[in-house]
Scaffold this motif. Sequence first.
Motif, PDB file in Angstrom:
ATOM      1  N   TYR A 470       0.994  -0.965   0.332  1.00  0.00           N
ATOM      2  CA  TYR A 470      -0.157   0.184  -0.146  1.00  0.00           C
ATOM      3  C   TYR A 470       0.899   0.969   0.207  1.00  0.00           C
ATOM      4  O   TYR A 470       2.082   1.402   0.041  1.00  0.00           O
ATOM      5  N   ARG A 471       0.018   2.056  -0.318  1.00  0.00           N
ATOM      6  CA  ARG A 471       0.932   3.193  -0.384  1.00  0.00           C
ATOM      7  C   ARG A 471       1.236   3.897   0.971  1.00  0.00           C
ATOM      8  O   ARG A 471       0.580   3.853   2.050  1.00  0.00           O
ATOM      9  N   LYS A 472       2.553   5.354   1.131  1.00  0.00           N
ATOM     10  CA  LYS A 472       3.549   5.443   2.196  1.00  0.00           C
ATOM     11  C   LYS A 472       4.061   6.743   1.711  1.00  0.00           C
ATOM     12  O   LYS A 472       3.413   7.157   0.786  1.00  0.00           O
ATOM     13  N   LYS A 473       4.341   7.551   2.841  1.00  0.00           N
ATOM     14  CA  LYS A 473       4.577   8.801   2.693  1.00  0.00           C
ATOM     15  C   LYS A 473       5.259   9.272   1.666  1.00  0.00           C
ATOM     16  O   LYS A 473       6.576   8.559   1.812  1.00  0.00           O
ATOM     17  N   LEU A 637      -6.740   1.062   7.946  1.00  0.00           N
ATOM     18  CA  LEU A 637      -6.654  -0.553   8.297  1.00  0.00           C
ATOM     19  C   LEU A 637      -7.241  -1.432   6.961  1.00  0.00           C
ATOM     20  O   LEU A 637      -7.394  -2.373   6.468  1.00  0.00           O
ATOM     21  N   GLU A 638      -8.957  -0.991   6.426  1.00  0.00           N
ATOM     22  CA  GLU A 638      -9.364  -1.932   5.652  1.00  0.00           C
ATOM     23  C   GLU A 638      -9.089  -1.780   4.646  1.00  0.00           C
ATOM     24  O   GLU A 638      -8.813  -2.388   3.636  1.00  0.00           O
ATOM     25  N   GLN A 639      -7.550  -0.302   4.052  1.00  0.00           N
ATOM     26  CA  GLN A 639      -7.057  -0.918   3.147  1.00  0.00           C
ATOM     27  C   GLN A 639      -6.398  -1.243   2.632  1.00  0.00           C
ATOM     28  O   GLN A 639      -5.415  -1.576   1.602  1.00  0.00           O
ATOM     29  N   ARG A 640      -5.391  -1.890   4.412  1.00  0.00           N
ATOM     30  CA  ARG A 640      -4.148  -2.697   4.239  1.00  0.00           C
ATOM     31  C   ARG A 640      -4.419  -3.773   3.830  1.00  0.00           C
ATOM     32  O   ARG A 640      -3.685  -4.815   3.568  1.00  0.00           O
ATOM     33  N   LEU A 641      -5.704  -4.176   4.528  1.00  0.00           N
ATOM     34  CA  LEU A 641      -6.185  -5.405   4.336  1.00  0.00           C
ATOM     35  C   LEU A 641      -5.862  -6.002   2.616  1.00  0.00           C
ATOM     36  O   LEU A 641      -6.103  -7.066   2.283  1.00  0.00           O
ATOM     37  N   ASP A 642      -7.264  -5.260   2.133  1.00  0.00           N
ATOM     38  CA  ASP A 642      -6.897  -5.121   0.894  1.00  0.00           C
ATOM     39  C   ASP A 642      -6.035  -5.301   0.175  1.00  0.00           C
ATOM     40  O   ASP A 642      -5.615  -6.322  -1.078  1.00  0.00           O
ATOM     41  N   ALA A 643      -5.212  -4.664   0.146  1.00  0.00           N
ATOM     42  CA  ALA A 643      -3.902  -4.495  -0.221  1.00  0.00           C
ATOM     43  C   ALA A 643      -2.757  -5.466  -0.558  1.00  0.00           C
ATOM     44  O   ALA A 643      -2.590  -5.901  -0.998  1.00  0.00           O
ATOM     45  N   LEU A 649      -3.134 -12.765  -3.673  1.00  0.00           N
ATOM     46  CA  LEU A 649      -3.780 -13.183  -4.935  1.00  0.00           C
ATOM     47  C   LEU A 649      -2.892 -13.206  -5.817  1.00  0.00           C
ATOM     48  O   LEU A 649      -3.106 -14.069  -6.903  1.00  0.00           O
ATOM     49  N   ALA A 650      -2.616 -11.812  -6.019  1.00  0.00           N
ATOM     50  CA  ALA A 650      -1.414 -11.720  -7.299  1.00  0.00           C
ATOM     51  C   ALA A 650      -0.657 -12.545  -7.129  1.00  0.00           C
ATOM     52  O   ALA A 650      -0.010 -12.835  -8.553  1.00  0.00           O
ATOM     53  N   GLN A 651       0.231 -13.305  -6.097  1.00  0.00           N
ATOM     54  CA  GLN A 651       1.706 -13.675  -5.920  1.00  0.00           C
ATOM     55  C   GLN A 651       1.338 -15.965  -5.886  1.00  0.00           C
ATOM     56  O   GLN A 651       2.194 -16.807  -5.778  1.00  0.00           O
ATOM     57  N   GLN A 652       0.217 -15.786  -5.894  1.00  0.00           N
ATOM     58  CA  GLN A 652      -0.375 -17.010  -6.672  1.00  0.00           C
ATOM     59  C   GLN A 652       0.083 -18.185  -7.407  1.00  0.00           C
ATOM     60  O   GLN A 652       0.220 -18.972  -7.216  1.00  0.00           O
ATOM     61  N   GLY A 653       0.257 -17.893  -8.979  1.00  0.00           N
ATOM     62  CA  GLY A 653       0.283 -18.335 -10.246  1.00  0.00           C
ATOM     63  C   GLY A 653       2.293 -18.707  -9.988  1.00  0.00           C
ATOM     64  O   GLY A 653       2.643 -19.456  -9.573  1.00  0.00           O
ATOM     65  N   LEU A 654       2.993 -18.057  -9.303  1.00  0.00           N
ATOM     66  CA  LEU A 654       3.856 -17.360  -8.985  1.00  0.00           C
ATOM     67  C   LEU A 654       4.421 -18.366  -7.744  1.00  0.00           C
ATOM     68  O   LEU A 654       5.577 -19.464  -7.830  1.00  0.00           O
ATOM     69  N   ARG A 655       4.054 -19.152  -6.616  1.00  0.00           N
ATOM     70  CA  ARG A 655       3.632 -19.321  -5.562  1.00  0.00           C
ATOM     71  C   ARG A 655       2.933 -21.187  -6.290  1.00  0.00           C
ATOM     72  O   ARG A 655       4.130 -22.161  -5.639  1.00  0.00           O
ATOM     73  N   LYS A 656       2.707 -21.476  -7.199  1.00  0.00           N
ATOM     74  CA  LYS A 656       2.247 -22.538  -7.219  1.00  0.00           C
ATOM     75  C   LYS A 656       3.818 -22.898  -8.696  1.00  0.00           C
ATOM     76  O   LYS A 656       3.722 -24.117  -8.484  1.00  0.00           O
ATOM     77  N   MET A 657       4.194 -21.783  -9.183  1.00  0.00           N
ATOM     78  CA  MET A 657       5.405 -22.785  -9.933  1.00  0.00           C
ATOM     79  C   MET A 657       6.938 -22.790  -9.282  1.00  0.00           C
ATOM     80  O   MET A 657       7.168 -23.731  -9.681  1.00  0.00           O
TER      81      MET A 657
END
Length: 704
Positions: A470-473, A637-643, A649-657
């Motif tokens: 997520y975004r930081k300063k 907190l909700e935005q951090r959990l969503d990120a 989920l984006a790293q699911q394919g990488l983890r499978k490989m």
Amino acid sequence: MPVYLRKNVVYTPPSIENVSDEDEDDYIQDPEQIRDVLPQPYRMINKVINGVLDDVWEDVSQKESARFAEQSKIRPPKYDCAVEIQNQTQATSLADSGDGRYIFIGLPNGLSVMDASTQKPITIWEEDNMEIVNIRSHVMGVQTYLIVTLDDMGTGRLFAFAFDCLFLLKVLNEQDSGVKNLVSKCESSNEGDYMGLMLENTSTKEIWLEIHKLPRDAWLRELEAIQAQITPKQNPQDRSGSPKPSTPPLMTGNPGDKASYKFTAPNMVLKVKPPTPLAANTSSSIYSACQKIDSGEVIGTGQSHLLTANHLEGRDTMFDHLHGNLMKYLPKDKTEEEIVIAPTFHFLSAGRMVPQGLELPSQAGLPTTVAVWWTGGSHVMHYSLLKTAKDFEHKPDVVWPFSCRIRCTTVSSCTVLLAVGLEDGTVVLWDRYLGIDKGVIRICQDVPIERLKFLDPSISQPTSQGYPPYRKKSDICLLIQGRNGAEYIYNTEDGPQTRPICLAGVPDKDEEKETILDTMPDVPELLLVVQQNGSLLLKDVVTGSNLCQMTLPSTHQLTNPWEPVLAFGSGGQLLYVKGTKIDMEEASEVVEETEMEEIPPVSMSSLFIFQLRSFPSLDPYWKREREAVSYLVHTTLEQRLDALMKERLAQQGLRKMRMQSRWGMLRQELDLIQQSRDVAKRRALSRVPLSASTYKSSSSILLI
């Protein structure tokens, strides 16, 4: 020629022991001692002449060294391509519209608006005896601008510019009674929600600060209604629906004209008076004095105390007795009468220090606090703008005391960071949103801080996103200038242990000191610099190197290097500068007619424009791609959990490989282990066991 020689004569050579040793005094080491010593008074005349010659030679050597150093400097390219605007010769002040579309020009008798790109006049507001000396503009809506003006007679006015017309919204110090209050300073918030003005009573010489809430939404609705009235109606027979061409009417500018449009008046929300000098407690007893003061849980300005007049007089007497003989050696400073007391204020959004409005969605991004400090003071006082009390004068909600006098302050564009420059060369940096002190920066000892300016966060080098997702300063830099002319840049995110970087040292000449530091709107890496000698420079704010110098025609000069009249247009592609022409011929004619000793030369002003886009040295900066970066980043907190979930989920394919690769490596490792076990078994079976006789013989050999 006869020669007579004596016979039988023996010459005895001298003895070496009788020859005296050589002395240093036998030889003259100084060529000046060859001559005889002059008698008086010629000796004194000779010394005086030699001293004069030595001084002259020293001055000549210094000038020669300075000239050589001046010639060896790498000078930026000069551009003398200023174009004079013919129909604007009486400009007294300039301001851009904020979005680069228009230029607002103050005139000796009114206010005019000019298109920034084409330099064509759009509209004008004329009124006698209204020479505008200061203009500030803010974007109030879609192509609607709020203009705050101040004239030379101390009258402040609010204008609105919309659909190519100027409208007078309010005369700030309009009084019904005979006593008139003069406006010395007026500023508004970034989007025109609040406005502060410093007033002075002409009869009592009393000064105070007033904060008004501007009805911006009501003004926008009223302007829309006016636009509907003056817009020509469509012809019902015209099927195409195209309106008839018409020209919007110009306003007369007379505040007393009944035909002028009426707008909603601003509401005062706060009144602040300058702090009174520290005085003794006038209570008759300790009990009554303790009842008047507060509990002491909140830091105040020091006005409520228990020190009586006798106690203070005794301290002054004791100090004079102990140190009276040393008082004459103290540096002479300005007296209290010579210091012009004026307020400096900043409109701030909600933060942890003054949390009113922090949890209200309607106040998001709007000013909720005003920070005020007075000239010669050492306190920054924070007042809440959301209080609904009938009494406009109330105590500050938060007081920041400092160890010495405050010289300057500045806030970031998002009003999160607040920097305070002190007289002892120290800069104090606060994070208002978190309510913490980010650090105390020591610039240079006993050199007051003259100017502070937060730079745009986009000029910092972009860092990799990395983790967390997520975004930081972002990083933001602070530009610092001391009274001696030295400039420093400090990265606020590097930590309090980081030292500021010196951009420019102390200038060799006082005329090279910089008086104005202004960043270009669309190119924040470029800094417009005005020197005391009237030079206009553009420099890189990151490296501190001068990129180019803009020069006016030889017949003109900058009007006032300390308060120049200039403004950017078209997002920084154009620069408008006011120059003054001195006509010496007319001045000499006036001198001959009046036969006076000294008469100031007749001067005429002109408005010039520089095409910054055409400067070759600025081409690399125009080609850079920039993204709008905000320093204030509040990730819930909700935005951090969503990120985090999206990253998972984006790293699911990488983890499978990686898992498949790991299982393949595990099979290879198992095969290697099995092969090692088989080799070990074969080696164990190939070994021959020892017989009993062989074991006994080997043991006897070992015993022998």
